[in-house]
Scaffold this active site. Structure first.
Site, PDB file in Angstrom:
ATOM      1  N   LEU A   1       0.884  -1.248  -0.024  1.00  0.00           N
ATOM      2  CA  LEU A   1      -0.022  -0.139  -0.038  1.00  0.00           C
ATOM      3  C   LEU A   1       0.845   1.395  -0.043  1.00  0.00           C
ATOM      4  CD1 LEU A   1      -2.643  -1.290   2.429  1.00  0.00           C
ATOM      5  CD2 LEU A   1      -2.752  -1.214   0.098  1.00  0.00           C
ATOM      6  N   CYS A   2       2.185   1.319  -0.205  1.00  0.00           N
ATOM      7  CA  CYS A   2       2.993   2.176  -0.186  1.00  0.00           C
ATOM      8  C   CYS A   2       3.243   3.119  -1.602  1.00  0.00           C
ATOM      9  CB  CYS A   2       4.521   1.879  -0.033  1.00  0.00           C
ATOM     10  SG  CYS A   2       5.710   2.906   0.152  1.00  0.00           S
ATOM     11  N   HIS A   3       2.905   4.261  -1.550  1.00  0.00           N
ATOM     12  CA  HIS A   3       2.845   5.000  -2.693  1.00  0.00           C
ATOM     13  C   HIS A   3       4.138   5.017  -3.608  1.00  0.00           C
ATOM     14  CE1 HIS A   3      -0.763   6.784  -1.099  1.00  0.00           C
ATOM     15  NE2 HIS A   3      -1.167   6.993  -2.168  1.00  0.00           N
TER      16      HIS A   3
ATOM     17  N   MET B   1       8.828   4.958   5.097  1.00  0.00           N
ATOM     18  CA  MET B   1       8.733   3.577   4.543  1.00  0.00           C
ATOM     19  C   MET B   1      10.265   3.146   3.761  1.00  0.00           C
ATOM     20  SD  MET B   1       6.245   2.250   6.224  1.00  0.00           S
ATOM     21  CE  MET B   1       6.627   0.563   5.410  1.00  0.00           C
ATOM     22  N   GLU B   2      10.662   4.130   2.900  1.00  0.00           N
ATOM     23  CA  GLU B   2      11.846   4.288   2.200  1.00  0.00           C
ATOM     24  C   GLU B   2      13.102   4.076   3.076  1.00  0.00           C
ATOM     25  OE1 GLU B   2       8.734   5.223  -0.332  1.00  0.00           O
ATOM     26  OE2 GLU B   2       9.024   5.879   1.529  1.00  0.00           O
TER      27      GLU B   2
ATOM     28  N   ASP C   1      23.569 -11.644   4.809  1.00  0.00           N
ATOM     29  CA  ASP C   1      23.654 -12.770   3.501  1.00  0.00           C
ATOM     30  C   ASP C   1      25.191 -12.888   3.402  1.00  0.00           C
ATOM     31  OD1 ASP C   1      23.018 -14.326   1.166  1.00  0.00           O
ATOM     32  OD2 ASP C   1      23.855 -12.509  -0.110  1.00  0.00           O
TER      33      ASP C   1
END
Length: 164
Positions: free
Chosen positions: A75-77, A113-114, A128
């Site tokens: 739901l992130c633009h 969010m970014e 990793d």
């Protein structure tokens, strides 16, 4: 209006319409850590990890993640970043690495969010690249530190009464 903007009045999930909001400069800063054995940290510092330069690859992974956040978070633009930075440093206690990411845009929606996604991807990349040496590494403390811009203005972790 619902308390959760991603839900309609009937409870259906949707992407929030930000079309009527003004584009403003928005900044977000996030952080996180990866704990590891001292020998693993020393191998990173000495560039003795077989997969290559851990810190350089992790920084690139964080930057790439910031740019691709809307492809991972449903739901992130999608937004255009005007700046992104990922800094990875050895912890002062010698127990691993700290990561800090900043994301900046001039948009109608924020970049929290970014910034958070950049930290997660950078630390996951460290894991990793070093897992053959230390499978017990632990990623923790991923959190938003600061956001500014938009209608809600500025928020800082230290000023928030409900988070530690």
């Amino acid at each position: 209006m619902s308390q959760l903007p991603h839900l309609t009045a009937s409870g259906e999930v949707h992407i929030v319409d930000v079309g009527d909001k003004a584009a403003t400069r928005r900044v977000a800063i996030a952080e996180g850590s990866i704990l590891m054995q001292p020998e693993t940290l020393q191998a990173i510092r000495d560039q003795q990890i077989k997969k290559g330069d851990v810190l350089a690859v992790a920084r690139i992974a964080g930057l790439m993640a910031a740019k691709k956040t809307s492809e991972i978070v449903p739901l992130c633009h999608p937004i255009a970043l005007t700046h992104a930075e990922v800094v990875i440093t050895p912890r002062t206690d010698g127990a691993g690495l700290d990561c800090r990411a900043e994301a900046v845009t001039v948009e109608r929606t924020g970049v929290e969010m970014e910034a958070i996604h950049a930290v997660q991807a950078a630390l996951l990349t460290v894991y990793d690249m070093c897992k053959a040496m230390d499978r017990g590494m632990e990623i923790s403390g991923i959190r938003l530190l600061h956001k500014s811009g938009g209608r809600s203005g500025e928020w800082n972790r230290d000023a928030s009464p409900h988070v530690g």
